[in-house]
Design a protein around this motif. Structure first.
Motif, PDB file in Angstrom:
ATOM      1  N   UNK A  18      26.580  41.044  43.300  1.00 12.96           N
ATOM      2  CA  UNK A  18      27.564  40.222  44.016  1.00 12.96           C
ATOM      3  C   UNK A  18      27.044  39.642  45.325  1.00 12.96           C
ATOM      4  N   UNK A  19      25.775  39.847  45.623  1.00 14.40           N
ATOM      5  CA  UNK A  19      25.215  39.461  46.919  1.00 14.40           C
ATOM      6  C   UNK A  19      25.506  38.040  47.345  1.00 14.40           C
ATOM      7  N   UNK A  91      40.837  33.254  44.231  1.00  8.08           N
ATOM      8  CA  UNK A  91      39.761  32.640  43.431  1.00  8.08           C
ATOM      9  C   UNK A  91      38.477  33.458  43.546  1.00  8.08           C
ATOM     10  N   UNK A  92      38.183  33.941  44.752  1.00  8.20           N
ATOM     11  CA  UNK A  92      36.974  34.744  44.942  1.00  8.20           C
ATOM     12  C   UNK A  92      37.047  36.038  44.145  1.00  8.20           C
ATOM     13  N   UNK A  93      38.177  36.711  44.169  1.00  8.53           N
ATOM     14  CA  UNK A  93      38.329  37.949  43.390  1.00  8.53           C
ATOM     15  C   UNK A  93      38.105  37.662  41.903  1.00  8.53           C
ATOM     16  N   UNK A  94      38.667  36.566  41.414  1.00  7.05           N
ATOM     17  CA  UNK A  94      38.465  36.197  39.999  1.00  7.05           C
ATOM     18  C   UNK A  94      36.991  35.917  39.701  1.00  7.05           C
ATOM     19  N   UNK A  96      34.365  37.002  41.290  1.00 10.55           N
ATOM     20  CA  UNK A  96      33.535  38.192  41.455  1.00 10.55           C
ATOM     21  C   UNK A  96      33.723  39.218  40.348  1.00 10.55           C
ATOM     22  N   UNK A  97      34.837  39.189  39.664  1.00 12.26           N
ATOM     23  CA  UNK A  97      35.174  40.233  38.681  1.00 12.26           C
ATOM     24  C   UNK A  97      34.056  40.487  37.662  1.00 12.26           C
ATOM     25  N   UNK A  98      33.465  39.464  37.053  1.00 10.95           N
ATOM     26  CA  UNK A  98      32.396  39.758  36.087  1.00 10.95           C
ATOM     27  C   UNK A  98      31.180  40.449  36.721  1.00 10.95           C
ATOM     28  N   UNK A 103      28.070  45.567  37.729  1.00 10.03           N
ATOM     29  CA  UNK A 103      27.615  46.657  38.600  1.00 10.03           C
ATOM     30  C   UNK A 103      28.182  47.991  38.115  1.00 10.03           C
ATOM     31  N   UNK A 104      29.449  47.986  37.738  1.00  4.64           N
ATOM     32  CA  UNK A 104      30.084  49.198  37.203  1.00  4.64           C
ATOM     33  C   UNK A 104      29.377  49.643  35.919  1.00  4.64           C
TER      34      UNK A 104
END
Length: 140
Positions: A18-19, A91-94, A96-98, A103-104
């Motif tokens: 996510x950097x 929008x950022x949360x959406x 970043x989700x993938x 990472x998970x």
């Protein structure tokens, strides 16, 4: 030691994935809490993500500067600040989700699906049993 080391590894994997977003894990936790729960006061956010109120205020200032959240006084108690995501924050949360999911997944890849389930259940149990240990301070 092992829990601290896993936390470091998880943070590194989060950063690798996510950097480009410029969002820290703590900031992402706050954004996702607001995304899930809607408008919250700062004290509720602190409880929700396990941070001290002053740390939440500092994180919110950074997110507000980036126009990802807005804060306003509570209509019934002007001392309380209500926080919600902006359109850009949602929008950022959406977006970043993938990357967060990758990472998970990378964190848990060495485990079988059954081991992952057991680990997650045990982590939930440990967190719930120790929630009263207090809020912690992380890199903002």
């Amino acid at each position: 030691f092992l829990i601290r080391r896993l936390h470091q590894i998880r943070g590194a994997l989060f950063q690798e994935e996510t950097g480009a977003s410029g969002i820290t894990p703590v900031q992402y936790s706050l954004l996702t809490a607001l995304n899930r729960r809607g408008e919250l006061d700062q004290i509720s956010i602190a409880r929700e993500i396990g941070l001290e109120r002053t740390t939440v205020a500092e994180v919110l200032t950074r997110l507000e500067t980036r126009e990802l959240v807005t804060r306003r006084p509570h209509p019934e108690d002007r001392r309380v600040r209500l926080v919600k995501l902006t359109r850009a924050g949602k929008a950022l949360v959406r977006r970043m989700a993938p990357a967060v999911q990758r990472a998970h997944d990378r964190t848990l890849d060495p485990l079988s699906p059954q081991e992952r389930d057991v680990l997650m259940l045990q982590l939930v149990r440990l967190v719930e049993a120790n929630n009263d240990a207090g809020a912690v301070q992380f890199r903002l």
